[in-house]
Design a protein around this motif. Sequence first.
Motif, PDB file in Angstrom:
ATOM      1  N   ASP A   1       0.836  -1.198   0.000  1.00  0.00           N
ATOM      2  CA  ASP A   1       0.000   0.000   0.000  1.00  0.00           C
ATOM      3  C   ASP A   1       0.875   1.255   0.000  1.00  0.00           C
ATOM      4  OD1 ASP A   1       0.905   0.416   2.620  1.00  0.00           O
ATOM      5  OD2 ASP A   1      -0.941  -0.297   3.552  1.00  0.00           O
ATOM      6  N   ALA A   2       0.255   2.420   0.173  1.00  0.00           N
ATOM      7  CA  ALA A   2       0.985   3.687   0.099  1.00  0.00           C
ATOM      8  C   ALA A   2       1.999   3.853   1.222  1.00  0.00           C
ATOM      9  CB  ALA A   2      -0.006   4.854   0.114  1.00  0.00           C
ATOM     10  N   THR A   3       1.828   3.112   2.319  1.00  0.00           N
ATOM     11  CA  THR A   3       2.793   3.181   3.418  1.00  0.00           C
ATOM     12  C   THR A   3       3.982   2.259   3.191  1.00  0.00           C
ATOM     13  OG1 THR A   3       1.854   1.389   4.770  1.00  0.00           O
ATOM     14  CG2 THR A   3       0.849   3.579   4.975  1.00  0.00           C
ATOM     15  N   GLY A   4       3.902   1.397   2.169  1.00  0.00           N
ATOM     16  CA  GLY A   4       4.965   0.442   1.897  1.00  0.00           C
ATOM     17  C   GLY A   4       4.743  -0.921   2.516  1.00  0.00           C
ATOM     18  N   ARG A   5       3.648  -1.109   3.251  1.00  0.00           N
ATOM     19  CA  ARG A   5       3.377  -2.403   3.876  1.00  0.00           C
ATOM     20  C   ARG A   5       2.719  -3.359   2.880  1.00  0.00           C
ATOM     21  NH1 ARG A   5      -0.355  -1.524   8.694  1.00  0.00           N
ATOM     22  NH2 ARG A   5      -1.342  -0.130   7.186  1.00  0.00           N
ATOM     23  N   ILE A   6       3.145  -4.620   2.887  1.00  0.00           N
ATOM     24  CA  ILE A   6       2.568  -5.630   2.007  1.00  0.00           C
ATOM     25  C   ILE A   6       1.309  -6.210   2.640  1.00  0.00           C
ATOM     26  CG2 ILE A   6       2.915  -7.935   1.032  1.00  0.00           C
ATOM     27  CD1 ILE A   6       5.788  -7.203   0.521  1.00  0.00           C
ATOM     28  N   HIS A   7       0.243  -6.271   1.846  1.00  0.00           N
ATOM     29  CA  HIS A   7      -1.002  -6.924   2.232  1.00  0.00           C
ATOM     30  C   HIS A   7      -1.110  -8.229   1.451  1.00  0.00           C
ATOM     31  CE1 HIS A   7      -3.195  -3.253   3.976  1.00  0.00           C
ATOM     32  NE2 HIS A   7      -2.018  -2.795   3.579  1.00  0.00           N
ATOM     33  N   VAL A   8      -1.361  -9.326   2.142  1.00  0.00           N
ATOM     34  CA  VAL A   8      -1.587 -10.625   1.495  1.00  0.00           C
ATOM     35  C   VAL A   8      -3.066 -10.968   1.630  1.00  0.00           C
ATOM     36  CG1 VAL A   8      -1.027 -13.084   1.508  1.00  0.00           C
ATOM     37  CG2 VAL A   8       0.758 -11.395   1.971  1.00  0.00           C
ATOM     38  N   PHE A   9      -3.692 -11.336   0.513  1.00  0.00           N
ATOM     39  CA  PHE A   9      -5.101 -11.721   0.503  1.00  0.00           C
ATOM     40  C   PHE A   9      -5.220 -13.169   0.045  1.00  0.00           C
ATOM     41  CE2 PHE A   9      -5.064  -7.151   0.004  1.00  0.00           C
ATOM     42  CZ  PHE A   9      -6.102  -6.722   0.825  1.00  0.00           C
TER      43      PHE A   9
END
Length: 215
Positions: free
Chosen positions: A166-174
């Motif tokens: 995301d815009a903060t640089g954190r990876i989201h896994v779905f």
Amino acid sequence: MGRRLRRAGRRAPAVAANADGRLEVFALAPGGSALHHRWQEAPGGAWAAAWQPFGTAAGGAPRVVRDGSGRLTVAAPAPSGVAVFHRRQTVPSGGWGEWQHLFGWSDAAPALAPSADGRLEAFALSPGGARLVHRWYADPAGTWAAAREFGEPGAPLAATPTAAADATGRIHVFAVTADGRIRTRVQERPSGGSGPWNAFGERLVAPLPAGTPAC
């Protein structure tokens, strides 16, 4: 060659932009007999005249991503369906290194995403969906850390997950569970460890057979 690749059915090609802006496409030949690639000769320009060999037989469609160094990495399952191999550019927008082993037990290409610091992360699902494992670059040079469990105990998955920053640089896994529920797991800080799995709403989605790429 073009006609043969078009008959590859549902196995859509993977595409990514090189560091210099040229697109590069990777496709699986009918029956998984080979991997081929084709690229733009200039940013926004014409394509190379013909498909070129990129790999031998594969067990499924490839995935491709660009890491923080600007180099592309392609991953694809072996024909046996119980291993995944990857190949990385030796320099940004340049030639390719040799195929190397990435995961020992997966029948689909893993989800790939670069962390905020540019290190690549990979998430692979076991045949049947019982286990999800995670590997990442231990350093910017591309040395992979040992695989670790990433899944949720007692929650088998229906398909290889997707991952994006995301815009903060954190990876989201779905991920989609076998009963069609979406679960998500997010890095607690950019390039850091991930928090627990959480529900992503109550709406059910149509689960895909385990080993089928979700995108």
